[in-house]
Each structure stands twice: as structure tokens, then as C-alpha cells.
Design a protein around this motif. Sequence first.
Motif, PDB file in Angstrom:
ATOM      1  N   GLU A  64      -2.155  -5.502  -3.083  1.00 47.41           N
ATOM      2  CA  GLU A  64      -2.848  -4.268  -2.736  1.00 47.41           C
ATOM      3  C   GLU A  64      -2.250  -3.063  -3.474  1.00 47.41           C
ATOM      4  N   ALA A  65      -0.932  -3.107  -3.723  1.00 45.86           N
ATOM      5  CA  ALA A  65      -0.255  -1.996  -4.403  1.00 45.86           C
ATOM      6  C   ALA A  65      -0.158  -2.215  -5.908  1.00 45.86           C
ATOM      7  N   ARG A  66      -0.916  -3.143  -6.432  1.00 48.30           N
ATOM      8  CA  ARG A  66      -0.800  -3.538  -7.840  1.00 48.30           C
ATOM      9  C   ARG A  66      -0.961  -2.362  -8.789  1.00 48.30           C
ATOM     10  N   GLU A  67      -1.973  -1.502  -8.550  1.00 48.61           N
ATOM     11  CA  GLU A  67      -2.233  -0.395  -9.471  1.00 48.61           C
ATOM     12  C   GLU A  67      -1.062   0.585  -9.503  1.00 48.61           C
ATOM     13  N   ALA A  68      -0.488   0.877  -8.341  1.00 54.61           N
ATOM     14  CA  ALA A  68       0.636   1.808  -8.299  1.00 54.61           C
ATOM     15  C   ALA A  68       1.874   1.213  -8.950  1.00 54.61           C
ATOM     16  N   ALA A  75      13.643  -6.463  -0.522  1.00 58.49           N
ATOM     17  CA  ALA A  75      14.314  -5.164  -0.523  1.00 58.49           C
ATOM     18  C   ALA A  75      13.323  -4.003  -0.567  1.00 58.49           C
ATOM     19  N   ARG A  76      12.223  -4.176  -1.253  1.00 56.88           N
ATOM     20  CA  ARG A  76      11.254  -3.081  -1.422  1.00 56.88           C
ATOM     21  C   ARG A  76       9.997  -3.279  -0.571  1.00 56.88           C
ATOM     22  N   ALA A  77      10.072  -4.090   0.472  1.00 57.49           N
ATOM     23  CA  ALA A  77       8.890  -4.420   1.273  1.00 57.49           C
ATOM     24  C   ALA A  77       8.261  -3.166   1.869  1.00 57.49           C
ATOM     25  N   GLU A  78       9.088  -2.274   2.428  1.00 61.29           N
ATOM     26  CA  GLU A  78       8.546  -1.056   3.029  1.00 61.29           C
ATOM     27  C   GLU A  78       7.901  -0.157   1.969  1.00 61.29           C
ATOM     28  N   GLU A  79       8.525  -0.092   0.799  1.00 62.97           N
ATOM     29  CA  GLU A  79       7.956   0.712  -0.292  1.00 62.97           C
ATOM     30  C   GLU A  79       6.596   0.156  -0.711  1.00 62.97           C
ATOM     31  N   PHE A  80       6.486  -1.170  -0.840  1.00 64.85           N
ATOM     32  CA  PHE A  80       5.215  -1.785  -1.198  1.00 64.85           C
ATOM     33  C   PHE A  80       4.148  -1.521  -0.136  1.00 64.85           C
ATOM     34  N   ALA A  81       4.561  -1.591   1.140  1.00 66.02           N
ATOM     35  CA  ALA A  81       3.601  -1.351   2.229  1.00 66.02           C
ATOM     36  C   ALA A  81       3.083   0.078   2.199  1.00 66.02           C
ATOM     37  N   ALA A  82       3.987   1.050   1.916  1.00 71.65           N
ATOM     38  CA  ALA A  82       3.555   2.445   1.838  1.00 71.65           C
ATOM     39  C   ALA A  82       2.596   2.655   0.667  1.00 71.65           C
ATOM     40  N   MET A  83       2.882   2.027  -0.478  1.00 71.35           N
ATOM     41  CA  MET A  83       1.981   2.115  -1.625  1.00 71.35           C
ATOM     42  C   MET A  83       0.614   1.537  -1.291  1.00 71.35           C
ATOM     43  N   GLU A 128      -0.802   1.192   1.625  1.00 69.55           N
ATOM     44  CA  GLU A 128      -1.507   2.035   2.582  1.00 69.55           C
ATOM     45  C   GLU A 128      -2.107   3.261   1.900  1.00 69.55           C
ATOM     46  N   THR A 129      -1.353   3.866   0.988  1.00 68.03           N
ATOM     47  CA  THR A 129      -1.870   5.027   0.255  1.00 68.03           C
ATOM     48  C   THR A 129      -3.103   4.660  -0.567  1.00 68.03           C
ATOM     49  N   ILE A 130      -3.022   3.519  -1.248  1.00 66.00           N
ATOM     50  CA  ILE A 130      -4.163   3.074  -2.059  1.00 66.00           C
ATOM     51  C   ILE A 130      -5.362   2.752  -1.170  1.00 66.00           C
ATOM     52  N   ALA A 131      -5.096   2.148  -0.014  1.00 68.09           N
ATOM     53  CA  ALA A 131      -6.195   1.830   0.907  1.00 68.09           C
ATOM     54  C   ALA A 131      -6.861   3.107   1.420  1.00 68.09           C
ATOM     55  N   GLU A 132      -6.058   4.129   1.727  1.00 70.51           N
ATOM     56  CA  GLU A 132      -6.620   5.407   2.177  1.00 70.51           C
ATOM     57  C   GLU A 132      -7.461   6.057   1.076  1.00 70.51           C
ATOM     58  N   GLU A 133      -6.957   6.012  -0.161  1.00 68.20           N
ATOM     59  CA  GLU A 133      -7.734   6.576  -1.274  1.00 68.20           C
ATOM     60  C   GLU A 133      -9.026   5.811  -1.477  1.00 68.20           C
TER      61      GLU A 133
END
Length: 421
Positions: A32-36, A132-140, A142-147
Motif C-alpha cells: 500500500e505504501a509502495r509509491e511513497a 523495525a519500520r512497521a509503524e512507518e510503513f503503516a503511517a505511509m 494510511e496517508t496514501i489511503a486518505e489521499e
Amino acid sequence: MSLAMLSSQKAARESPKGARLNKWKLFHTVREAREALGASDRGLAILNALLTFYPENELSEETGFVVWPSNEQLIARANGISPATLRRHLAVLVECGLIIRRDSPNGKRFARKGRGGQVEQAYGFDLSPLVARAEEFAAMAETIAEERRALKCARERLTLLRRDIVKMIEAGLDEGVPGDWAKMGRVYRDIIDRLPRVPDLAIAEDICDALALLHEEVRETLENHVNLQNKSANESHSERHKQNSNPDSQSESEYGFRNKSDVSGNAGETDNLHSLPKREMPLALVLDACEGWRDLAKGGSIRNWREFLGIVEIARPMLGVSPSAWREAAEVMGDKQAAITLAAIYQRGNEIISAGGYLRNLTERARDGQFSVWPMVMALLRARIEAGNSPPPPKPDDDSTGEGGLSVSPALARSLKKPRR
């Protein structure tokens, strides 16, 4: 080695102790965060293949994070991609900070096990950055999903605004509502021309804001007209009721005129259609009566009926006549008679409030056999005579047409000089 790789290694060392995360849920988040992240489709396919080599469903420090498949095994599980593509997209995964290379001294991938069979040292690809970056990926993600949701809403709003504006402009033209509909149509087209085939959120919202302003202007034009009609109806209800009780009586607003002069001739001329000439109206006669029509032609010259009919598509939008009103008139009257009617309306444009509404009224009268173009043209010619701008004098025994001037029969000449009843 690159700064991105060093950053990934640092993040992996700082991963929370004892964390256990489902590898497929992590992969879904990364996808889901692939583009970011800047990851490619092929890169995700290779990451998916790497995760299949991890023995457990949950990534944890107890099991270790390193997998060591060979290139041949990775190619087989990544749907048979080429070795060059595999190496290129593995480098992309490393650059994005999704995996870390753990190379052996000879560059091979393998694991060294102890006497109990447990892995003591592994060389290959380290998956610990995913944990290690699971939370960072989840935030990315979520942002992409909102956009994505915001873009979907903007596109829906854009579609609704486009549909409503087009329908309201068509309604204004069809109903003969006073307004600069041609200008509104141009503004709408200018806005839509700025819309790319696949707009992003910023462009979609910008186009929506511009369409919303135009939507408000069009809606207010229609609502003001409706309010004005309702106000007039409340103030003169009894008078309008008296007028409507007579089916032969038509109000000036229905005909769309600013004064009481009727461009179709007086009632006697219109009712006695059998007394009008049965032959086709000469082109020169029409052009002398509707001199403004000639001004719309290229070079100011109209030599035949084809060129005369070609002016319709220039004059119709200028008058605010809708395509449906013109098609109906052409079907009922015929193309030539409808074009003559439109030319007469154009000639008297300053006296007509709604050219489209008046054309529809004449079309209905023609459908009932109560309308002819002869009285319209005669009225215009008579107006020119009375204004001292008469056409060339008729020859006694010639009713032909010519480019050098208008020649009519004596009977027609006498009818032009008759006083209006």
C-alpha cells in the motif's frame, strides 16, 4: 554502500526487542505504501518471493531475519524473471530500505548451523527492516489511503458538477431563460480543457473549485428567472388568468418580444394562409429583407441556398437557440423554411427577448398549419420601405431573382405598399 543502506541498517538495529509481526500483513502494508517508498512492482514480487523462504508466518528475532535463497530459487518463485532484472530490483529493495544484504566473505548465500541444528550464522537478505519500520510503513499506507479517498471524492464531485452545469445550461437554452449562456458555455469549456486525463488530487480540487463558482452562477441565473416569474404571477394573477382563458391570446413573454410588433405579420395575414403565394420564396427577396444575415457570411456574399443554410450554425448560438429547438423547427418546417425563420428572427433580434422560445412557438404554429414565412419577410421589407431604406424598385413583368438587385412581381410590390391592418 550508500547512505540509504546505512540508514536501513541503523533502523534495523533499533527495532523493538521481542517484536513479532505477521509477514503477510507487513507485505500488504508495504504494498500500500509502495509509491511513497519508491518500490517497483517487480521489486514487490521479489520481496514476496523472499518472504516465502522465511519458515514462519511471523517475523521475529528468535527465528532470525535472514533468508538465503539462490538466484535460481528466487527466479523460479518470482515468475521466471531474468537474472539481470532480479539483480536490478534487489538493488531497489535495498535502496528503499526494505531489506539489507548480509554478504559472506565469498559473496555466497548460506547458513552455518551448530551441533543442535540451529542457525548460528546466515548470509543472504536480512528482513529485519520490515519489523523495525512497521509503524512507518503503516503511517505511509494510511496517508496514501486518505489521499486516494480524497481523490475519489473529488472525482465524484467533479462528475456531479459537470453533469449539473451541462444540464442547467441546456435547460436555460431550452426554456428561453435570459442569460449569457454562450459565455457560460465558453467558461465551462475553458475549465474542462485544463483537466488532464488522469488528474491528481490538487488539480482535481482546483477544477472542482472553478466549476463550483460556475455552477453557482448558472443556478442563480435560473433561480432568479423562476423567482421573477413567480413574483409576476403573484402580482398579476387575475390578469394572467383572463389572458389564459382565451386560447387564441398569447402574452408577449411567450412570443419573446420587447414590443408589440409581430415579426410573423399581422393576424389577418397569418390566418389567411391560402391567400399567400404558393411558390418558393426567392433567395434575393429573403436577403433584402434579412440584410443582417448576409453580414454573417464570409465576404458578405451569399450566392445560393446552400450558403444561406450554412449561416445557421453561426447565427443559432449567437441567438441562444438550443440545438433541440433548431432540430424541431427543421423537422416541422423543413430546413429552408426554418432557416428563413431564423434569419428573420436574427434581423429583429433587438425586439426579441428569447429567440429560442419564439422559434419554438412558431414551430408549434407551423405544426398546426397556422404559420408561413411569407408574412415575416413581407413585414421586414415593409419596415425597410417605411424607414426609407427600400430595396431596388421592381420591374413590371419579372419575378426572377438576380444578384444585381431584387425583382418582384407587380402584385407582390403592391402587397408591400399596402397599409398594415
